[in-house]
Write a protein that holds these residues in place. Sequence first.
Motif, PDB file in Angstrom:
ATOM      1  N   ASP A   1      40.729  41.357  41.439  1.00 25.51           N
ATOM      2  CA  ASP A   1      41.489  40.115  41.311  1.00 25.51           C
ATOM      3  C   ASP A   1      42.295  39.905  42.595  1.00 25.51           C
ATOM      4  O   ASP A   1      43.360  40.489  42.775  1.00 25.51           O
ATOM      5  CB  ASP A   1      42.419  40.184  40.097  1.00 25.51           C
ATOM      6  CG  ASP A   1      43.179  38.889  39.858  1.00 25.51           C
ATOM      7  OD1 ASP A   1      43.011  37.946  40.654  1.00 25.51           O
ATOM      8  OD2 ASP A   1      43.940  38.822  38.872  1.00 25.51           O
ATOM      9  N   HIS A   2      41.785  39.080  43.504  1.00 24.02           N
ATOM     10  CA  HIS A   2      42.427  38.885  44.796  1.00 24.02           C
ATOM     11  C   HIS A   2      43.798  38.221  44.676  1.00 24.02           C
ATOM     12  O   HIS A   2      44.637  38.367  45.572  1.00 24.02           O
ATOM     13  CB  HIS A   2      41.523  38.044  45.700  1.00 24.02           C
ATOM     14  CG  HIS A   2      40.272  38.756  46.111  1.00 24.02           C
ATOM     15  ND1 HIS A   2      40.201  39.556  47.219  1.00 24.02           N
ATOM     16  CD2 HIS A   2      39.038  38.816  45.538  1.00 24.02           C
ATOM     17  CE1 HIS A   2      38.995  40.059  47.342  1.00 24.02           C
ATOM     18  NE2 HIS A   2      38.260  39.635  46.320  1.00 24.02           N
ATOM     19  N   SER A   3      44.038  37.497  43.592  1.00 23.44           N
ATOM     20  CA  SER A   3      45.323  36.818  43.424  1.00 23.44           C
ATOM     21  C   SER A   3      46.474  37.807  43.203  1.00 23.44           C
ATOM     22  O   SER A   3      47.642  37.449  43.360  1.00 23.44           O
ATOM     23  CB  SER A   3      45.269  35.836  42.257  1.00 23.44           C
ATOM     24  OG  SER A   3      45.099  36.518  41.016  1.00 23.44           O
ATOM     25  N   LEU A   4      46.143  39.039  42.838  1.00 24.98           N
ATOM     26  CA  LEU A   4      47.193  40.032  42.609  1.00 24.98           C
ATOM     27  C   LEU A   4      47.999  40.304  43.874  1.00 24.98           C
ATOM     28  O   LEU A   4      49.196  40.598  43.801  1.00 24.98           O
ATOM     29  CB  LEU A   4      46.567  41.343  42.114  1.00 24.98           C
ATOM     30  CG  LEU A   4      46.119  41.386  40.656  1.00 24.98           C
ATOM     31  CD1 LEU A   4      45.390  42.690  40.361  1.00 24.98           C
ATOM     32  CD2 LEU A   4      47.310  41.222  39.724  1.00 24.98           C
TER      33      LEU A   4
END
Length: 260
Positions: A108-111
Motif C-alpha cells: 500500500d504505497h499510500s502508507l
Amino acid sequence: MFFLLLALTFPAWKPHFSFLENPLANEMMVLRWIHLIFGIIWIGLLYFFNLVLTPAMKQVDPAVRVKIYPALMSKAMGWFRSSALVTVLVGIRYFQLHLFADARAAGDHSLAVKWLGWWLLVWVVAYIFIYAFQLPAKGFVNSPWVRGIGIAIVVIAASWLVMALNGGPTVSNAHLAISVGGGLGLVMLLNTWGVVWRVQKKLIKWARASAEQSVPMPPEAERMMRWGFLTARVSFWLSFPMLFFMAAASHYPFLSTIAR
C-alpha cells in the motif's frame, strides 16, 4: 617508490570499487553522508555553546563581552542554523525513502504519506508542550526537576505514540528508530530557528549597540538570555537520545527484526 611499483604489480593488492547499480542505494549513501557532515557541525556547535561558550562568557568582563559577542555569535549562529536546516531536510528525505520501502512491502504505497503525516503531527504537537516548558518562569515551574520531568514525559509519550501509529508487521527497524530520533531532531530544529536564533538576533543587536554607543543592555536582555539558555540546554539533553535512535536505525535493530 620501488615498493609502491612492486605492490601495484600484484592484482590482489589493487583497489577494487564500483558504484551500486541501484540508484536508490546511491542516493541513500549520499544523503547519509550529507546528513552526517552537517549534523556534526550542528551538534558540535550545540555542545560548544553549552559546554564552553556559556560558562566562559560568565567569566568575561561585561565591557569586553559586548565587544566580542556580536562578532563571535553572528558567524556561529550562521553555521548553527544553516547546518540544522540542511541536516533535518536531508534527514527527512532519507526517512521518506525508508517509508516508501516499508509501504511497498506492505502493498500500500499510500502508507508512506500517512506515516509521514502522523510523524509530523505527533512531534509538532509535542514541541508545543516542550516550548512551554522552556519559557522563563517563576515559582515551582522554574524548578529544573519540573522542567526536566515534564519534557521527559512529553518525549516518552510522543515516542510511544509515533511508534504505535507507524508500527506494523512490515515496518523496519530504521523506520521506527528514525521516527523517534528524527522527531527529536525536528524538535531541536524548531528550537534552533524558533527560539535560539530569535533570541540571539536581539542579543547580538543589543550587544553591538552597547559596544558602539556605550548604552546599557535593555532590561529585556536578561529574560532573553535566560530563554536562550534554557532552550539550548533542552536541545543539549535531547541530543543524547536523538543520537542513540539515529545510530540504532542502522546499527542496533531492537525495535524491529526487519532491516532495510
